[in-house]
Design a protein around this motif. Sequence first.
Motif, mmCIF file in Angstrom:
data_model
loop_
_atom_site.group_PDB
_atom_site.id
_atom_site.type_symbol
_atom_site.label_atom_id
_atom_site.label_comp_id
_atom_site.label_asym_id
_atom_site.label_seq_id
_atom_site.Cartn_x
_atom_site.Cartn_y
_atom_site.Cartn_z
ATOM 1 N N LYS A 1 -69.540 -38.880 -12.562
ATOM 2 C CA LYS A 1 -69.967 -39.731 -13.668
ATOM 3 C C LYS A 1 -70.380 -41.099 -13.143
ATOM 4 C CE LYS A 1 -67.097 -37.494 -17.182
ATOM 5 N NZ LYS A 1 -66.066 -37.674 -18.223
ATOM 6 N N VAL A 2 -71.523 -41.601 -13.627
ATOM 7 C CA VAL A 2 -71.965 -42.952 -13.299
ATOM 8 C C VAL A 2 -72.070 -43.757 -14.591
ATOM 9 C CG1 VAL A 2 -73.214 -42.110 -11.278
ATOM 10 C CG2 VAL A 2 -74.444 -42.451 -13.415
ATOM 11 N N GLY A 3 -71.906 -45.065 -14.480
ATOM 12 C CA GLY A 3 -71.955 -45.942 -15.644
ATOM 13 C C GLY A 3 -73.367 -46.306 -16.055
ATOM 14 N N ALA A 4 -73.479 -47.077 -17.136
ATOM 15 C CA ALA A 4 -74.787 -47.424 -17.695
ATOM 16 C C ALA A 4 -75.623 -48.238 -16.708
ATOM 17 C CB ALA A 4 -74.598 -48.191 -18.999
ATOM 18 N N ALA A 5 -74.995 -49.168 -15.979
ATOM 19 C CA ALA A 5 -75.752 -50.006 -15.040
ATOM 20 C C ALA A 5 -76.358 -49.163 -13.923
ATOM 21 C CB ALA A 5 -74.843 -51.092 -14.461
ATOM 22 N N GLU A 6 -75.560 -48.244 -13.372
ATOM 23 C CA GLU A 6 -76.064 -47.380 -12.306
ATOM 24 C C GLU A 6 -77.097 -46.399 -12.849
ATOM 25 O OE1 GLU A 6 -76.625 -45.802 -8.537
ATOM 26 O OE2 GLU A 6 -75.633 -47.658 -9.175
ATOM 27 N N ALA A 7 -76.914 -45.952 -14.096
ATOM 28 C CA ALA A 7 -77.869 -45.032 -14.709
ATOM 29 C C ALA A 7 -79.258 -45.661 -14.804
ATOM 30 C CB ALA A 7 -77.380 -44.619 -16.091
ATOM 31 N N LYS A 8 -79.318 -46.957 -15.118
ATOM 32 C CA LYS A 8 -80.621 -47.634 -15.224
ATOM 33 C C LYS A 8 -81.313 -47.740 -13.874
ATOM 34 C CE LYS A 8 -79.588 -50.337 -19.367
ATOM 35 N NZ LYS A 8 -79.427 -51.696 -19.949
ATOM 36 N N LYS A 9 -80.522 -47.768 -12.800
ATOM 37 C CA LYS A 9 -81.114 -47.812 -11.465
ATOM 38 C C LYS A 9 -81.713 -46.464 -11.062
ATOM 39 C CE LYS A 9 -77.813 -51.257 -9.707
ATOM 40 N NZ LYS A 9 -76.747 -51.494 -8.703
ATOM 41 N N ARG A 10 -81.124 -45.390 -11.586
ATOM 42 C CA ARG A 10 -81.531 -44.052 -11.170
ATOM 43 C C ARG A 10 -82.516 -43.380 -12.117
ATOM 44 N NH1 ARG A 10 -76.189 -41.009 -8.673
ATOM 45 N NH2 ARG A 10 -75.215 -42.826 -7.709
ATOM 46 N N LEU A 11 -82.469 -43.744 -13.413
ATOM 47 C CA LEU A 11 -83.256 -43.046 -14.422
ATOM 48 C C LEU A 11 -84.142 -44.003 -15.195
ATOM 49 C CD1 LEU A 11 -80.413 -40.814 -15.944
ATOM 50 C CD2 LEU A 11 -82.007 -40.190 -14.127
ATOM 51 N N ALA A 12 -85.353 -43.550 -15.531
ATOM 52 C CA ALA A 12 -86.255 -44.309 -16.401
ATOM 53 C C ALA A 12 -86.689 -43.394 -17.538
ATOM 54 C CB ALA A 12 -87.462 -44.806 -15.617
ATOM 55 N N LEU A 13 -86.437 -43.827 -18.777
ATOM 56 C CA LEU A 13 -86.808 -43.060 -19.962
ATOM 57 C C LEU A 13 -87.878 -43.807 -20.741
ATOM 58 C CD1 LEU A 13 -83.529 -41.674 -21.620
ATOM 59 C CD2 LEU A 13 -85.556 -40.338 -21.028
ATOM 60 N N ARG A 14 -88.939 -43.133 -21.123
ATOM 61 C CA ARG A 14 -89.929 -43.777 -21.985
ATOM 62 C C ARG A 14 -90.394 -42.790 -23.046
ATOM 63 N NH1 ARG A 14 -92.450 -42.924 -17.056
ATOM 64 N NH2 ARG A 14 -94.381 -41.701 -17.071
ATOM 65 N N VAL B 1 -77.976 -34.710 -13.819
ATOM 66 C CA VAL B 1 -79.087 -34.573 -12.882
ATOM 67 C C VAL B 1 -78.580 -33.871 -11.625
ATOM 68 C CG1 VAL B 1 -80.869 -35.770 -11.557
ATOM 69 C CG2 VAL B 1 -80.117 -36.698 -13.766
ATOM 70 N N VAL B 2 -79.245 -32.803 -11.254
ATOM 71 C CA VAL B 2 -78.940 -32.099 -10.006
ATOM 72 C C VAL B 2 -80.004 -32.470 -8.996
ATOM 73 C CG1 VAL B 2 -78.630 -29.858 -8.887
ATOM 74 C CG2 VAL B 2 -77.858 -30.197 -11.259
ATOM 75 N N THR B 3 -79.593 -33.066 -7.885
ATOM 76 C CA THR B 3 -80.530 -33.474 -6.841
ATOM 77 C C THR B 3 -80.284 -32.641 -5.591
ATOM 78 O OG1 THR B 3 -79.235 -35.159 -5.666
ATOM 79 C CG2 THR B 3 -80.236 -35.807 -7.760
ATOM 80 N N ASP B 4 -81.103 -32.889 -4.571
ATOM 81 C CA ASP B 4 -80.912 -32.187 -3.309
ATOM 82 C C ASP B 4 -79.713 -32.735 -2.536
ATOM 83 O OD1 ASP B 4 -82.068 -34.648 -2.827
ATOM 84 O OD2 ASP B 4 -83.522 -33.921 -1.357
ATOM 85 N N LYS B 5 -79.094 -33.811 -3.033
ATOM 86 C CA LYS B 5 -77.936 -34.403 -2.368
ATOM 87 C C LYS B 5 -76.643 -34.216 -3.147
ATOM 88 C CE LYS B 5 -80.631 -37.999 -0.022
ATOM 89 N NZ LYS B 5 -80.393 -37.453 1.338
ATOM 90 N N GLU B 6 -76.719 -34.298 -4.476
ATOM 91 C CA GLU B 6 -75.512 -34.267 -5.295
ATOM 92 C C GLU B 6 -75.902 -33.984 -6.742
ATOM 93 O OE1 GLU B 6 -73.695 -38.107 -5.537
ATOM 94 O OE2 GLU B 6 -75.530 -39.096 -6.206
ATOM 95 N N ALA B 7 -74.901 -33.916 -7.599
ATOM 96 C CA ALA B 7 -75.119 -33.850 -9.044
ATOM 97 C C ALA B 7 -74.316 -34.962 -9.689
ATOM 98 C CB ALA B 7 -74.697 -32.492 -9.600
ATOM 99 N N PHE B 8 -74.897 -35.591 -10.713
ATOM 100 C CA PHE B 8 -74.186 -36.641 -11.427
ATOM 101 C C PHE B 8 -74.577 -36.599 -12.896
ATOM 102 C CE2 PHE B 8 -78.224 -38.598 -10.304
ATOM 103 C CZ PHE B 8 -78.562 -39.350 -11.411
ATOM 104 N N GLU B 9 -73.743 -37.218 -13.736
ATOM 105 C CA GLU B 9 -74.054 -37.324 -15.158
ATOM 106 C C GLU B 9 -74.044 -38.787 -15.560
ATOM 107 O OE1 GLU B 9 -70.243 -36.640 -17.882
ATOM 108 O OE2 GLU B 9 -70.683 -34.843 -16.698
ATOM 109 N N ALA B 10 -74.987 -39.155 -16.416
ATOM 110 C CA ALA B 10 -75.191 -40.541 -16.774
ATOM 111 C C ALA B 10 -75.463 -40.685 -18.265
ATOM 112 C CB ALA B 10 -76.366 -41.114 -15.986
#
Length: 266
Positions: A179-192, A252-261
């Motif tokens: 699990k990642v927090g909202a601040a880290e989520a904004k660094k990793r994800l962009a929604l439009r 999100v499942v990546t080639d390195k890890e999986a995380f939820e945001a």
Amino acid sequence: MKRAFPTYIAVFLATTVLTPAGAAEADFASPPSKGAVSAARLLAAGPAQGGVYRAGVEIDLNPATITYWRQPGEAGSPPVFDFSRSVNVARVETSFPAPKHIDEAGTIVAGYDGKVVFPLKVTPQDPKAPVTLNLTLDYAACGKICLPAKAELSLALPRAGASPFAAEIAAAEKRVPQKVGAAEAKKRLALRKEDAQDSWRLSYKGPGKAQDVFPEVAEPLFIESKRDGADFTLTLFSTGAKPKAADATITVVTDKEAFEAPARLE
């Protein structure tokens, strides 16, 4: 001429060699509950560490059979874990390994095939007293037809010894998204917001490369995700009235890890 052992000696030797391993496995796993196309059992990773037991729920599926993630999508039933009849248990934390998207008769669902282990963290009420996990498990096992399955499982968690399932449970734990927090989520994800109604474009900014995404939202809503080039399109559906905005969780499942945001759809 090679001399053969008498039959009773051969049986004695086989029993002597095989019994310790079989006994060890029985100490760390419940008897399997077998269904038509699946089987389920409880596994223990070993004695408690830091006051917490590590364990797992294993669902073993026949070939061409699937079971579902906690939010399968448009179709499917997630597994339901009921530990309320357990003895000397204060809390059971159940985790879901990262799923995969599976084509089920033309409908794309999030789930698992083959075998899946759901990791457990078990906190006893009294750390000095024995703990028994009693689980009522309801799940679906779907192949050519979808069959509801029910398992009644019980395992006294061992207080000593090395578990033959420790590595299997550790591997399942590594597959659980962090699990990642909202601040880290904004660094990793962009929604439009897209021009289409109730549709958003999700861009992944790293680390690593995104392989798949699994969005979740509270019922009666659900989200469908599709890859669109390097990005993903998220489309919101509802069985009732649609709100103007919705809070979502995106795995999100990546080639390195999986995380939820966390994410906000508006």
